[in-house]
Design a protein around this motif. Structure first.
Motif, PDB file in Angstrom:
ATOM      1  N   SER A  38      -0.861   6.373   1.642  1.00 57.99           N
ATOM      2  CA  SER A  38      -0.182   5.195   1.938  1.00 57.99           C
ATOM      3  C   SER A  38       0.225   5.692   3.144  1.00 57.99           C
ATOM      4  N   LEU A  42      -3.097   3.104   4.048  1.00 56.15           N
ATOM      5  CA  LEU A  42      -2.671   1.598   3.931  1.00 56.15           C
ATOM      6  C   LEU A  42      -1.759   1.492   4.416  1.00 56.15           C
ATOM      7  N   ALA A 199      -1.176  -1.710  -0.876  1.00 53.04           N
ATOM      8  CA  ALA A 199      -0.545  -0.627  -0.070  1.00 53.04           C
ATOM      9  C   ALA A 199       0.490  -0.677  -0.571  1.00 53.04           C
TER      10      ALA A 199
END
Length: 305
Positions: A38, A42, A199
């Motif tokens: 993440s 993302l 995300a």
């Protein structure tokens, strides 16, 4: 009722992350990989996509930038002034942690809340906030940790840590493309869009996985002080700046979400590496995360009616 319903997806995603972690359906070691994905891939993809779609002219966001920087300066000054309190038990590790938890913000929660409450306009403000504040916050926190901790990092080290931050890198890439007038090829833009869809949801689940209900019992004046700074005082300060500058309701709410969100988890790593009070950071972060579930919709209801 519609506002109450709109916050439920955020609560459900954080709760789902908590349940997946505590039931060990996803082992603790795997969450570290999810957080890394993440943080490094993302969320940067969301930032690049958002910045490239945003009108970043000074006329559009100049007032927002002033309000963001002004609020950060007020909170950073108040956090730094805690060093002057005549409380012997605070100490340097506790002081640096209170400074970090007062000034840092979790982009996962702020971005998700902005998307839920304000749509594209709020995400544009978030992009401006990230571009302005994240380098400033990282530099200031590292300087404070270096000055008041056992680990010393020189100017080159500070620059290196900031440059390596994936969010800073994403902002730099996006701003370079934006001001150069570069339009991404359709396949690249669609790839970023596909990455961005999951995300924020994955980031919220990672936040939920980090919640420890046992740590909620660890309450003292330092935790209370951190919670007064964020998420209670900081969003109110931004709302005050917004009223003076004349920001509209959506811009005001998006900026408020920046300062009402809990502190960023990466500050915990810095606390461990540079002599801060990592245990206190975890306690504060747990409480801030729980309180943000209440504070974020409160501000949305107040500003959007």
């Amino acid at each position: 009722m519609s506002l109450a319903l709109s916050v439920l997806p955020l609560v459900f995603l954080i709760g789902l992350g908590y349940l997946l972690s505590k039931t060990r359906m996803i082992p603790p070691a795997d969450w570290k990989g999810i957080e890394t994905l993440s943080f490094r891939v993302l969320i940067p993809a969301v930032l690049i996509q958002t910045i490239l779609k945003t009108d970043l002219s000074s006329g559009q966001f100049g007032g927002v930038g002033l309000a963001l920087l002004g609020t950060w300066a007020v909170i950073a000054t108040l956090a730094f002034s805690l060093r002057l309190l005549p409380v012997a038990r605070l100490g340097n590790p506790g002081f640096t942690t209170l400074f970090q938890t007062g000034t840092r913000w979790n982009a996962f929660i702020a971005l998700a809340a902005a998307e839920q409450f304000t749509g594209a306009s709020g995400l544009a403000v978030m992009a401006v906030a990230i571009a302005l504040l994240i380098p400033l916050i990282n530099v200031s926190c590292i300087i404070v940790l270096s000055a008041f901790g056992p680990t010393r990092i020189g100017p080159v080290g500070v620059v290196w840590v900031v440059v390596r931050n994936p969010l800073v890198q994403a902002c730099a890439v996006a701003l370079t493309l934006y001001f150069a007038g570069v339009t991404l090829p359709v396949p690249v833009a669609e790839t970023l869009d596909m990455i961005g869809r999951g995300a924020l949801a994955l980031g919220l689940m990672a936040v939920g996985a980090g919640i420890s209900l046992r740590r909620l019992a660890r309450w003292d004046w330092k935790v209370a002080t951190a919670l007064i700074l964020r998420p209670v005082l900081a969003p109110a300060v931004f709302a005050g700046f917004a009223a003076v500058i004349g920001l509209d309701a959506v811009q005001t709410l998006a900026g408020v979400l920046v300062f009402a969100a809990p502190a960023a988890a990466n500050g915990y790593i810095l606390a461990r590496q540079m002599g801060g009070d990592a245990g206190l950071y975890t306690d504060v972060l747990t409480w801030q995360t729980i309180l943000s579930i209440v504070v974020l919709p409160f501000w949305a209801a107040l500003l959007l009616g």
